[in-house]
Enzyme design. Sequence first.
Site, PDB file in Angstrom:
ATOM      1  N   ASP A  45       0.844  -1.192   0.000  1.00 23.04           N
ATOM      2  CA  ASP A  45       0.000   0.000   0.000  1.00 23.04           C
ATOM      3  C   ASP A  45       0.881   1.244   0.000  1.00 23.04           C
ATOM      4  O   ASP A  45       1.486   1.593   1.008  1.00 23.04           O
ATOM      5  CB  ASP A  45      -0.902  -0.010   1.237  1.00 23.04           C
ATOM      6  CG  ASP A  45      -1.817   1.195   1.277  1.00 23.04           C
ATOM      7  OD1 ASP A  45      -2.878   1.135   0.631  1.00 23.04           O
ATOM      8  OD2 ASP A  45      -1.467   2.195   1.931  1.00 23.04           O
ATOM      9  N   TYR A  50       3.797   9.534   0.203  1.00 21.23           N
ATOM     10  CA  TYR A  50       4.816   8.850   1.004  1.00 21.23           C
ATOM     11  C   TYR A  50       6.227   9.114   0.479  1.00 21.23           C
ATOM     12  O   TYR A  50       7.203   8.901   1.200  1.00 21.23           O
ATOM     13  CB  TYR A  50       4.559   7.339   1.046  1.00 21.23           C
ATOM     14  CG  TYR A  50       3.204   6.942   1.592  1.00 21.23           C
ATOM     15  CD1 TYR A  50       2.408   7.864   2.281  1.00 21.23           C
ATOM     16  CD2 TYR A  50       2.704   5.663   1.408  1.00 21.23           C
ATOM     17  CE1 TYR A  50       1.157   7.502   2.772  1.00 21.23           C
ATOM     18  CE2 TYR A  50       1.461   5.295   1.902  1.00 21.23           C
ATOM     19  CZ  TYR A  50       0.686   6.212   2.572  1.00 21.23           C
ATOM     20  OH  TYR A  50      -0.553   5.855   3.048  1.00 21.23           O
ATOM     21  N   LYS A  79      -2.206   6.000  -4.335  1.00 23.05           N
ATOM     22  CA  LYS A  79      -3.251   6.965  -4.015  1.00 23.05           C
ATOM     23  C   LYS A  79      -3.048   8.281  -4.766  1.00 23.05           C
ATOM     24  O   LYS A  79      -1.912   8.716  -4.992  1.00 23.05           O
ATOM     25  CB  LYS A  79      -3.271   7.242  -2.500  1.00 23.05           C
ATOM     26  CG  LYS A  79      -3.429   5.983  -1.659  1.00 23.05           C
ATOM     27  CD  LYS A  79      -3.437   6.284  -0.176  1.00 23.05           C
ATOM     28  CE  LYS A  79      -3.408   5.006   0.639  1.00 23.05           C
ATOM     29  NZ  LYS A  79      -2.065   4.387   0.651  1.00 23.05           N
ATOM     30  N   HIS A 112      -6.933   9.782  -1.895  1.00 28.28           N
ATOM     31  CA  HIS A 112      -6.309   9.753  -0.576  1.00 28.28           C
ATOM     32  C   HIS A 112      -7.136  10.485   0.487  1.00 28.28           C
ATOM     33  O   HIS A 112      -7.328   9.982   1.601  1.00 28.28           O
ATOM     34  CB  HIS A 112      -4.900  10.361  -0.667  1.00 28.28           C
ATOM     35  CG  HIS A 112      -3.962   9.905   0.400  1.00 28.28           C
ATOM     36  ND1 HIS A 112      -2.598   9.790   0.207  1.00 28.28           N
ATOM     37  CD2 HIS A 112      -4.172   9.520   1.672  1.00 28.28           C
ATOM     38  CE1 HIS A 112      -2.028   9.358   1.319  1.00 28.28           C
ATOM     39  NE2 HIS A 112      -2.966   9.197   2.226  1.00 28.28           N
ATOM     40  N   SER A 215      -3.292   2.346  10.422  1.00 33.17           N
ATOM     41  CA  SER A 215      -2.950   2.680  11.812  1.00 33.17           C
ATOM     42  C   SER A 215      -3.641   1.723  12.789  1.00 33.17           C
ATOM     43  O   SER A 215      -4.238   2.139  13.784  1.00 33.17           O
ATOM     44  CB  SER A 215      -3.307   4.138  12.130  1.00 33.17           C
ATOM     45  OG  SER A 215      -2.555   5.012  11.321  1.00 33.17           O
ATOM     46  N   PRO A 219      -2.100   4.723  18.516  1.00 36.63           N
ATOM     47  CA  PRO A 219      -1.159   5.847  18.637  1.00 36.63           C
ATOM     48  C   PRO A 219       0.267   5.519  18.209  1.00 36.63           C
ATOM     49  O   PRO A 219       1.073   6.441  18.029  1.00 36.63           O
ATOM     50  CB  PRO A 219      -1.200   6.171  20.138  1.00 36.63           C
ATOM     51  CG  PRO A 219      -1.617   4.897  20.799  1.00 36.63           C
ATOM     52  CD  PRO A 219      -2.565   4.238  19.838  1.00 36.63           C
ATOM     53  N   GLU A 224       5.792   8.165  17.015  1.00 36.03           N
ATOM     54  CA  GLU A 224       7.054   8.355  16.285  1.00 36.03           C
ATOM     55  C   GLU A 224       7.145   9.757  15.691  1.00 36.03           C
ATOM     56  O   GLU A 224       8.232  10.287  15.482  1.00 36.03           O
ATOM     57  CB  GLU A 224       7.174   7.307  15.173  1.00 36.03           C
ATOM     58  CG  GLU A 224       7.227   5.859  15.685  1.00 36.03           C
ATOM     59  CD  GLU A 224       7.041   4.838  14.566  1.00 36.03           C
ATOM     60  OE1 GLU A 224       7.071   5.242  13.386  1.00 36.03           O
ATOM     61  OE2 GLU A 224       6.862   3.656  14.882  1.00 36.03           O
ATOM     62  N   LEU A 278       7.614  -8.993  10.831  1.00 35.87           N
ATOM     63  CA  LEU A 278       7.072  -9.092   9.475  1.00 35.87           C
ATOM     64  C   LEU A 278       6.270 -10.379   9.324  1.00 35.87           C
ATOM     65  O   LEU A 278       5.147 -10.390   8.821  1.00 35.87           O
ATOM     66  CB  LEU A 278       8.218  -9.106   8.454  1.00 35.87           C
ATOM     67  CG  LEU A 278       8.606  -7.837   7.705  1.00 35.87           C
ATOM     68  CD1 LEU A 278       9.731  -8.149   6.739  1.00 35.87           C
ATOM     69  CD2 LEU A 278       7.433  -7.227   6.975  1.00 35.87           C
TER      70      LEU A 278
END
Length: 320
Positions: A45, A50, A79, A112, A215, A219, A224, A278
């Site tokens: 994705d 990004y 996107k 997006h 997400s 949080p 980060e 992963l």
Amino acid sequence: MAPPNLKLSSGYHMPQVGFGLWKVANETCADTVYNAIKVGYRLFDGACDYGNEKEAGEGVARAIKDGLVKREELFLVSKLWNSFHEGDKVEPICKKQLADWGIDYFDLYIVHFPVALKYVDPEVRYPPGWKSTEDTVELSNASIQETWHAMEDLVHKGYAKSIGVSNFQGSLILDLLRYAKIRPATLQIEHHPYLVQPTLLQLAQSEGIAVTAYSSFGPQSFIELEWENAKDTPVLFEHPVVTAIAESHKRTPAQVLLRWSTQRGLAVIPKSNNHERLQQNLEVTDFDLTKEELDSISALDRQLRFNNPTDYLGTLHIFA
């Protein structure tokens, strides 16, 4: 074991578990994608915003060259950024993104955010971010309808197999469905135990729109970025409700959070640079939580949204 697929309204199948490329550093992105393919990920994705699509494409190209995977076995997502919502800007930027990836088509191309910003020429700044060349947030006059019809043209021309939306709320989805000749195959939303959005999920399900959660760890991703509302929120990995369920199933808290979504029919797109995690994040469809466990996680809902432009831009109140 490979994760199952979700059947989209477009007729295509989308892996239920994928790899999200948000905040994957440019210098490591190609290796990260390559290693994720090696582990078994097939959905990636990405997004213009990004800023790592060239590197992601390099990882894909290397994996194909080395015989790890064929292009048709991958499900590659990107996107449309807010600065390219005008009808005549959609196809050129999609083609640029395809060129960055080094591919001929996207399996899924998504709007997006439901907000049109003033156009920024990619030759001037790319990715453009939220601000215009005047360094302010400036709106464009493009409507969602204008943008969506241009998205439909991408399907007709073979640049995207499926199209979808992200960060849309119910009323906008209902409006879009009135004029869409090609219905959105997916809806991507912030979704975690602190932001459950049950009525939005109900709407998507009733309209045959697959939902992808981003997400999923609440949080975590935003800590980060040192966002205050994230730093002030209890970490889900350490929440006693989540850790107790993890212990009872001999799984990690991350796996429990991902299974909470996948068991309820959502797709997920976690990321990790750690090889063990992963693998663990991919193994989130081979065990079941009880109804009581699912409900106890859902009960953590605070209607707390982290990815809200109001908080980091002071404007664009799209979730008002």
